[in-house]
Design an enzyme around this catalytic site. Structure first.
Site, PDB file in Angstrom:
ATOM      1  CB  CYS A   1      -1.058   0.011   1.100  1.00 37.54           C
ATOM      2  SG  CYS A   1      -0.758  -1.051   2.496  1.00 37.54           S
TER       3      CYS A   1
ATOM      4  NE  ARG B   1       2.702  -8.771   5.489  1.00 34.54           N
ATOM      5  CZ  ARG B   1       1.393  -8.626   5.362  1.00 34.54           C
ATOM      6  NH1 ARG B   1       0.585  -9.401   6.069  1.00 34.54           N
ATOM      7  NH2 ARG B   1       0.888  -7.735   4.549  1.00 34.54           N
TER       8      ARG B   1
ATOM      9  CD  GLN C   1      -0.347  -8.528   0.565  1.00 32.97           C
ATOM     10  OE1 GLN C   1       0.103  -7.486   0.114  1.00 32.97           O
ATOM     11  NE2 GLN C   1      -0.921  -8.602   1.750  1.00 32.97           N
TER      12      GLN C   1
ATOM     13  CG  ASP D   1      -2.246  -5.469  -2.159  1.00 32.18           C
ATOM     14  OD1 ASP D   1      -3.424  -5.309  -1.808  1.00 32.18           O
ATOM     15  OD2 ASP D   1      -1.274  -5.034  -1.538  1.00 32.18           O
TER      16      ASP D   1
ATOM     17  CG  HIS E   1      -3.839  -0.441  -2.279  1.00 36.50           C
ATOM     18  ND1 HIS E   1      -2.729  -1.119  -2.685  1.00 36.50           N
ATOM     19  CD2 HIS E   1      -4.062  -0.803  -0.989  1.00 36.50           C
ATOM     20  CE1 HIS E   1      -2.276  -1.862  -1.686  1.00 36.50           C
ATOM     21  NE2 HIS E   1      -3.068  -1.692  -0.637  1.00 36.50           N
TER      22      HIS E   1
ATOM     23  CE  LYS F   1      -9.177  -8.286   9.440  1.00 38.50           C
ATOM     24  NZ  LYS F   1      -8.002  -9.129   9.318  1.00 38.50           N
TER      25      LYS F   1
ATOM     26  CG  HIS G   1      -5.830  -1.564   2.127  1.00 38.25           C
ATOM     27  ND1 HIS G   1      -4.477  -1.461   2.232  1.00 38.25           N
ATOM     28  CD2 HIS G   1      -6.341  -0.469   2.725  1.00 38.25           C
ATOM     29  CE1 HIS G   1      -4.182  -0.340   2.893  1.00 38.25           C
ATOM     30  NE2 HIS G   1      -5.288   0.273   3.204  1.00 38.25           N
TER      31      HIS G   1
END
Length: 645
Positions: free
Chosen positions: A337, A366, A384, A386, A388, A472, A518
């Site tokens: 992000c 991570r 991910q 991912d 945004h 979320k 997200h």
RNA sequence: GCUUUUGUAGCUCAGGGGUAGAGCACUUCCUUGGUAAGGAAGAGGUCACGAGUUCAAAUCUCGUCAAAAGCUCCA
């Protein structure tokens, strides 16, 4: 007399002080035999507890989740009774029911317990159960409770009692065993007919890693032997579906000590599968107005200080990478992000441009505690799916709905038929865990709940499960054998736009702050593939599977024809291979079946002469003879079906 | 990270103070076959890694690394 309302809304009068069990008997003896506990005015109570007021009553049996909970909770007591008789002096922690069965945390002092001992405890439990011992409740004073366990020398129970309010303390007695317990319990142990103690594990007292580790024994019980057997079969089935096992067998992924813990290596077939998933989602996202972006795997430490992630997770992350001379610090990126925020900031935006949807299959790293790593479901490096979405506040709900649509489309294509959504909001008791203004949190939580209601999703709300920057919505699927997995996630975020000072120019010619959403429909490619493997047991949908068709020549004489078939199938973009080994057909079929190849084509003399194929479908068997074209078209059709929105 | 357990051939596993075994997979040969295992021969291992004890260690001890179950954690 008191008035009791039943679930069907009928009302009947009973003597004051009647018990649920007596009410059940007044309805039918058969029902009474099956009653485990009862729910009175929303509270689960003992079936033998006198009822002294009007209210609604539901009799609970094995078919009710609360009935099962009572059953297993009592089973935990039964186990404790057995353990106390076999190992006198054992101290007891807590022994609750859980989703599948129960456990009890015990302190055996110097002694230790092995898997073989479990059989002994099971035997003892069966023996005690068959004695039909009644559960008896007694309410006692705090002082008396403390005295009992001081005598017993059980510091765990003493600590528990210490935290309880006087006047609300109860003991349950069952045979020779007495335990501090709120209840409720079964009328007697005779209901428990089948017992299996499953595993032994260490567990910290009160879940605190600084405190003593107790021995936890997990078990499950059933009212019928048959149900236990079925449950054990299910456990076996789960073992067979383990994605780590299937991943190796089907050559999808591996790990290497030399590469490092929690860092998956995708083998060619696994990479193919994953790429196909990615391409599928890319196509869906393109149709939904997403744009792809690409960002590097590291970012300046400042980036994460700005985002707030450094303050929150910096200590528990991989240490920063530093440049050799200047000493600049970079972090392996733990999320995408902040990078995407900087992409948004590349140029000023008009309200007319929004929403802007930036998507990236972004690989992130991570640090996870070594004991947490597990196959592909918990790793240290993962990708991910991912994206945004930067939008105006008035667009949040529509954008949220758009994401839900994508998630549902994916679930359909991959045959996840059972799922629910979980809406995670703040823990009102711990406001310091979260960043951002009260007003923004309220707006965000409100929008998510409204969206869920408007789209008619089944949802549950969990307090305290929100991310630190926003609430979320997570999607939890149930796989083919009923296990729950968390997959996709959608998060509303008012905070990062503020931290990164994101802006757009509104129709009033003033600067405004966009909202970020997200979202990751798969979650991570690693986790998703793992779940998909366990859901399908390795039998992937035809459109996804690396090898769709295997051609099995009866003998070398038909290799040439097999190659002709292969060429034709390739023209239809069907992924096929030929088994050239000099093995018999039976052997080739067996191997293709084990490797979960969806279609096998047996070709020999007959087929070559008539330009046909003998089609065999995986786990179904012989499907008869078809022309090459007929077969190719049926495959094409099957793939197309799955893609239908 | 913590507790417990484990690490022997590509896989599944047996063995165990005197320098390695099975089945499957693999290679070669024979076999040329019709819907879930054809036959034979061969090759393949510093017994996770490093120290220590011992005349001798794959075996015993300690450490490291990795894996499993559970706990704690999860942007």
């Amino acid at each position: 007399m008191i008035n009791i309302t039943f679930p069907d809304q009928s009302v009947r009068q009973f003597e004051n002080g009647i018990t649920a069990m007596e009410i059940a008997k007044s309805i039918s003896e058969g029902l009474a035999r099956n009653v485990l506990s009862a729910k009175f005015n929303g509270l689960v109570i003992d079936s033998f507890k006198p009822i002294d007021s009007d209210g609604t009553l539901q009799l609970l049996t094995w078919n009710d989740p609360e009935g099962k909970a009572t059953f297993w909770h009592s089973s935990a007591h039964l186990m404790a009774e057995a353990i106390e008789s076999l190992y006198p002096g054992t101290k007891f922690g807590i022994g609750p029911d859980i989703e599948n069965g129960f456990y009890y945390d015990i302190d055996l002092g110097e002694k230790s317990i092995t898997l073989e001992d479990l059989t002994k405890i099971e035997q003892k439990m069966l023996e005690l159960a068959s004695q039909n011992q009644s559960f008896v409740r007694s309410e006692i004073s705090k002082e008396e409770a403390l005295k009992t366990f001081t005598q017993k020398g059980d510091e765990y129970k003493l600590e528990l009692i210490d935290g309880l309010e006087d006047g609300k303390i109860s003991f349950y007695h069952c045979g020779a065993f007495t335990d501090l317990c709120r209840g409720p319990h079964l009328p007697n142990t005779g209901h428990i007919k089948a017992i299996k103690l499953l595993s032994i594990a260490g567990a910290y007292w009160r879940g605190d890693e600084k405190r003593k580790q107790l021995t936890r024994i997990y078990g499950i019980t059933f009212p019928k032997k048959k149900e236990l057997d079925e449950y054990l079969v299910l456990l076996e089935e789960a073992k067979k579906r383990d994605h780590r096992k299937i991943g190796r067998e089907l050559e999808l992924f591996t790990f290497s000590q030399r590469v490092g813990q929690g860092l998956p290596l995708w083998l060619p077939k696994g990479a193919q599968l994953r790429e196909r998933l990615e391409n599928y989602l890319k196509r869906v996202q393109k149709d939904a107005g997403y744009e792809s972006v690409i960002t590097p795997h590291i970012g300046s430490k400042e980036l994460y200080v700005t985002s707030g992630h450094y303050a929150k997770y910096g200590q528990d992350s991989f240490r920063p990478i530093t440049t050799p001379y200047e000493g600049e610090e970079f972090l392996l990126k733990p999320m995408n992000c902040p990078h995407h925020c900087e992409i948004y900031k590349f140029k000023p935006h008009s309200y007319k441009e929004l929403p802007i949807r930036l998507a990236e299959f972004g690989t992130v790293y991570r640090y996870e505690q070594s004991g947490e790593l597990h196959g592909l479901t918990r790793v240290r490096g993962f990708t991910q799916d991912d994206a945004h979405i930067f939008c105006r506040p008035d667009q949040v709900k529509d954008e949220f709905k758009g994401v839900i649509k994508i998630v549902l489309q994916i679930f359909r294509a991959l045959e996840f038929k059972n799922f629910i959504t979980q809406i995670s909001i703040r823990d009102p008791k711990n406001p310091e865990k979260y960043i951002g203004s009260e007003e923004n949190w309220q707006r965000a939580e409100q929008s998510i709940i409204e969206v869920a209601q408007e789209t008619g999703l089944d949802y549950i709300i969990e307090e305290g499960e929100a991310a630190f920057y926003g609430p979320k919505m997570d999607f939890m699927v149930r796989d083919a054998i009923g296990r729950k997995w968390q997959l996709g996630t959608i998060q509303v975020d008012y905070n990062l736009p503020e931290r990164f000072e994101l802006e757009y120019i509104g129709d009033d010619n003033q600067k405004h702050r966009p909202v970020m959403i997200h979202r990751a429909p798969f979650g991570s490619m690693e986790r998703f593939v793992a779940v998909l493997i366990e859901h399908t047991a390795g039998k992937f949908p035809l459109w996804l599977t690396p090898e769709q068709v295997r051609i099995l020549p009866i003998s070398e004489k038909y290799h040439e024809y097999a190659e002709k078939v292969l060429t034709e199938l390739k023209n239809y973009e069907i992924r096929a291979t030929i088994d050239y080994r000099s093995e018999k057909a039976g052997r080739k079929i067996r191997d293709a079946e084990i490797q979960r190849v969806p279609y096998m084509l047996v070709v020999g003399e007959k087929e070559e002469e008539s330009l046909t194929l003998s089609v065999r479908k995986q786990s179904e068997g012989d499907k008869g003879v078809m022309s090459i074209e007929e077969f190719a078209k049926s495959i094409d059709e099957e793939v197309r079906q799955a893609m239908v929105q």
